[in-house]
Design an enzyme around this catalytic site. Structure first.
Site, short mmCIF file in Angstrom:
data_model
loop_
_atom_site.label_atom_id
_atom_site.label_comp_id
_atom_site.label_asym_id
_atom_site.label_seq_id
_atom_site.Cartn_x
_atom_site.Cartn_y
_atom_site.Cartn_z
N SER A 196 -5.37 -4.16 -10.89
CA SER A 196 -5.07 -3.16 -11.92
C SER A 196 -5.97 -3.36 -13.13
O SER A 196 -6.04 -4.48 -13.68
CB SER A 196 -3.60 -3.30 -12.34
OG SER A 196 -3.31 -2.39 -13.38
N CYS A 315 8.11 -4.53 -17.34
CA CYS A 315 8.85 -3.58 -16.50
C CYS A 315 10.31 -4.02 -16.32
O CYS A 315 11.16 -3.20 -16.03
CB CYS A 315 8.20 -3.46 -15.14
SG CYS A 315 6.45 -3.21 -15.25
N1 PMP Z 1 2.01 -6.35 -10.24
C1 PMP Z 1 2.01 -7.28 -11.20
C2 PMP Z 1 2.00 -8.73 -10.82
C3 PMP Z 1 2.01 -6.92 -12.55
O1 PMP Z 1 2.01 -7.86 -13.49
C4 PMP Z 1 2.02 -5.54 -12.88
C5 PMP Z 1 2.03 -5.09 -14.33
N2 PMP Z 1 3.12 -5.59 -15.07
C6 PMP Z 1 2.02 -4.60 -11.84
C7 PMP Z 1 2.01 -5.03 -10.53
C8 PMP Z 1 2.02 -3.11 -12.11
O2 PMP Z 1 0.76 -2.72 -12.58
P1 PMP Z 1 0.45 -1.25 -13.14
O3 PMP Z 1 0.91 -1.27 -14.55
O4 PMP Z 1 -1.03 -1.12 -13.02
O5 PMP Z 1 1.18 -0.29 -12.28
#
Ligand code: PMP
Length: 371
Positions: A196, A315
């Site tokens: 990402s 999140c």
């Molecule tokens: N996987 C991990 C390990 C993350 O740290 C994150 C972001 N918090 C994500 C997935 C999700 O990434 P994105 O914000 O690009 O959807």
């Protein structure tokens, strides 16, 4: 303001923002169109695929551009699901963009195994070994934990896979590893790898999924057939080009050395204070700390004018508890007193020392108040 929540997101490089603008306002053509300028953009995207593969140290396979890691993870997992009695293996430490897909599969009637974590934050390898069999279709375990910085031993998981579940695909969420710790996908032998851009000073809402063998993957988004049919929708060209710029600007080894220094400066600043604990995880980019007797959220708010720290994954920050820390055996009280500090390589050493001192000061003040 000293920003220590880089696992949640990072600030975009100015240079990447300039590239973004160039491809949003000047070279804005749709890469699927047939005229020369559009074909040039399409070639640029192919160059970025090669750049990412080089940075992942992998010869074979493809890069599919996505709208970020959440989408990459959904594509990797949903795209691997097959009808029939297959089994799916995940770790308890996964980000919600993996974990909640696992839970959805379970609800849909698939056989799902969720493997607990050890005290060090790594997945329990023996438990993985126990559930693997020739009906395993997918194993999805993250590379570096966004909560604790724990680094999973992917080679060990792959060795179990090769021996016990040769038909299973291995997916790894590499969001907190790519451009942060050195590794080689050629060595690790992973089938699907998620990245990402906004975690390495690129724009938000853009990422990629590395796929070793596209034949093994089903598409989950239907439309115009872009990205070889695996991700329909006009590519986020400006975002992809800016992501490439960020990637090019990062020297992973050099940054790692700097972040190791920042990590030890921070730990030195908080050392010797009764009640503060942290785990020695793998990646120096992330430290999960607990402050006995105080609420982590209160501490985060108390320091936020000067220092920004995180409450575990952004999140999950709004939800009560923390599944990852719970799986590591933390008590509810310890979870409540936890915060997450995460670095980037461009921070000032003095600022990091100051942030540590500030946290200690506010912690001691708070503890006095709640007594
Ligand atoms: N996987 C991990 C390990 C993350 O740290 C994150 C972001 N918090 C994500 C997935 C999700 O990434 P994105 O914000 O690009 O959807």
């Amino acid at each position: 303001m000293i920003y220590l929540d880089n696992a949640a997101t990072t600030k975009m490089f100015e240079e990447s923002a300039s590239v973004y603008k160039e491809y949003a306002c000047t070279n804005f053509f749709n890469p699927s169109a047939g005229y020369g300028k559009a074909v040039e953009i399409s070639k640029k995207l192919d160059e970025v695929r090669e750049l990412l593969k080089k940075r992942l140290s992998v010869d074979k396979g493809d890069i599919i551009f996505t709208g970020g890691a959440t989408e990459s993870n959904n594509l990797a997992i949903r795209g691997s699901v097959r009808s029939g009695k297959w089994e799916y293996v995940f770790s308890e430490g996964e980000h919600p963009s993996v974990y909640n897909v696992a839970k959805a599969l379970e609800q849909e009637g698939h056989i799902v195994h969720i493997i607990p974590l050890g005290k060090n934050g790594q997945v329990d390898y023996d438990e993985i070994e126990k559930v693997l069999n020739d009906k395993t279709r997918l194993i999805s375990v993250m590379h570096v934990s966004n909560e604790t910085g724990a680094i999973n031993d992917i080679k060990r998981i792959k060795a179990h896979r090769d021996r016990l579940s040769p038909k299973a695909l291995l997916h790894v969420d590499g969001v907190q590893a790519f451009c942060k710790i050195p590794f080689s996908l050629n060595d690790l032998g992973i089938d699907l790898y998620t990245i990402s851009a906004h975690k390495f000073h690129g724009p938000k809402g853009v990422g990629a999924l590395y796929v070793k063998n596209k034949q093994g993957l089903k598409n989950i988004i239907f439309g115009g057939g872009q990205e070889g049919g695996y991700r329909s929708g006009t590519e986020n060209v400006a975002g992809i080009m800016a992501m490439a710029k960020s990637c090019e600007m990062i020297d992973t080894e050099k940054n790692l050395e700097k972040v190791k220094r920042l990590n030890s400066i921070f730990k030195h600043a908080i050392s010797g204070v009764d009640g503060i604990e942290y785990i020695e995880a793998g990646s120096p980019y992330i430290i999960s700390l607990s402050f006995a007797g105080v609420n982590g959220e209160t501490l985060m708010r108390d320091v936020q004018d000067e220092v920004i720290v995180g409450m575990g994954s952004a999140c999950s920050a709004k939800k009560a508890g923390n599944r990852v820390l719970q799986s590591m055996g933390y008590s509810a009280e310890k979870i409540k007193s936890s915060i997450r500090v995460s670095f980037n390589a461009y921070l000032d050493e003095e600022d990091v020392a100051y942030a540590g001192e500030m946290l200690v000061k506010k912690y001691l003040d708070l503890r006095e108040r709640v007594r």
